[in-house]
Design an enzyme around this catalytic site. Sequence first.
Site, mmCIF file in Angstrom:
data_model
loop_
_atom_site.group_PDB
_atom_site.id
_atom_site.type_symbol
_atom_site.label_atom_id
_atom_site.label_comp_id
_atom_site.label_asym_id
_atom_site.label_seq_id
_atom_site.Cartn_x
_atom_site.Cartn_y
_atom_site.Cartn_z
ATOM 1 N N ASN A 88 0.861 -1.187 0.000
ATOM 2 C CA ASN A 88 0.000 0.000 0.000
ATOM 3 C C ASN A 88 0.891 1.230 0.000
ATOM 4 O OD1 ASN A 88 -2.268 -1.677 0.250
ATOM 5 N ND2 ASN A 88 -2.070 -1.727 2.475
ATOM 6 N N GLN A 95 -1.891 3.330 2.864
ATOM 7 C CA GLN A 95 -0.698 3.129 3.690
ATOM 8 C C GLN A 95 -0.870 3.815 5.041
ATOM 9 O OE1 GLN A 95 2.935 4.594 1.886
ATOM 10 N NE2 GLN A 95 4.239 3.505 3.346
ATOM 11 N N HIS A 101 6.991 -1.536 3.288
ATOM 12 C CA HIS A 101 6.692 -2.906 3.720
ATOM 13 C C HIS A 101 5.836 -3.596 2.677
ATOM 14 C CE1 HIS A 101 3.557 -0.240 5.370
ATOM 15 N NE2 HIS A 101 2.710 -1.251 5.239
ATOM 16 N N HIS A 103 3.006 -6.641 2.380
ATOM 17 C CA HIS A 103 2.121 -7.560 3.095
ATOM 18 C C HIS A 103 2.158 -8.893 2.351
ATOM 19 C CE1 HIS A 103 -0.293 -4.461 5.404
ATOM 20 N NE2 HIS A 103 0.196 -3.690 4.446
HETATM 21 P P1 5GP Z 1 -0.290 -0.342 5.834
HETATM 22 O O1 5GP Z 1 -1.636 0.083 6.332
HETATM 23 O O2 5GP Z 1 0.719 0.774 5.993
HETATM 24 O O3 5GP Z 1 -0.281 -0.945 4.489
HETATM 25 O O4 5GP Z 1 0.156 -1.542 6.796
HETATM 26 C C1 5GP Z 1 0.633 -1.346 8.082
HETATM 27 C C2 5GP Z 1 0.378 -2.630 8.836
HETATM 28 O O5 5GP Z 1 1.203 -2.618 9.984
HETATM 29 C C3 5GP Z 1 -1.056 -2.815 9.320
HETATM 30 O O6 5GP Z 1 -1.576 -4.011 8.767
HETATM 31 C C4 5GP Z 1 -0.929 -2.875 10.839
HETATM 32 O O7 5GP Z 1 -1.792 -3.837 11.417
HETATM 33 C C5 5GP Z 1 0.527 -3.230 11.039
HETATM 34 N N1 5GP Z 1 1.139 -2.697 12.238
HETATM 35 C C6 5GP Z 1 1.103 -1.404 12.661
HETATM 36 N N2 5GP Z 1 1.817 -1.257 13.777
HETATM 37 C C7 5GP Z 1 2.328 -2.486 14.072
HETATM 38 C C8 5GP Z 1 3.152 -2.968 15.142
HETATM 39 O O8 5GP Z 1 3.561 -2.250 16.031
HETATM 40 N N3 5GP Z 1 3.463 -4.303 15.117
HETATM 41 C C9 5GP Z 1 3.010 -5.145 14.128
HETATM 42 N N4 5GP Z 1 3.394 -6.419 14.207
HETATM 43 N N5 5GP Z 1 2.237 -4.709 13.107
HETATM 44 C C10 5GP Z 1 1.895 -3.410 13.084
#
Ligand code: 5GP
Length: 115
Positions: A88, A95, A101, A103
């Site tokens: 994302n 994001q 990162h 997924h």
């Molecule tokens: P995005 O929304 O940026 O694509 O994904 C970020 C992801 O990081 C989300 O799925 C969220 O659940 C995960 N996430 C956020 N903070 C933490 C954390 O402190 N530890 C872990 N293991 N996952 C996290």
Amino acid sequence: MADCIFCRIGSGELDTAVVKRAPGLLAFRDMQPVAPTHVLVIPVEHLSAVRDAKGEAGVALLGRLLAFAAEVASDLGLDAGGYRIVSNTGRDGGQSVDHLHLHVLGGRRMTWPPG
Ligand code: 5GP
Ligand code: ZN
């Protein structure tokens, strides 16, 4: 970056459920999984998103990151059923953490288009 949660996870300052490590790369369980298998794959070095990985070093890093994500999926038994790798990017991409990162999602049938 001191205030970046994934930098703190990558440096080992914050504890997390590590799945696999490679030089400069880390795979760990998402804390709010949206699939039976939901792993995040990051470079330890801070970059905001795929679009910030520039030049020869950036391209090499992206290649290693993607190959590492596929290795993790394989290790977790996802090859037979298949899986999805997603990055994302920015507001419209959804994001929420500004540290590059991927997924790795698997263990259930994904739908298309994404929401
Ligand atoms: P995005 O929304 O940026 O694509 O994904 C970020 C992801 O990081 C989300 O799925 C969220 O659940 C995960 N996430 C956020 N903070 C933490 C954390 O402190 N530890 C872990 N293991 N996952 C996290
Ligand atoms: Zn970071």
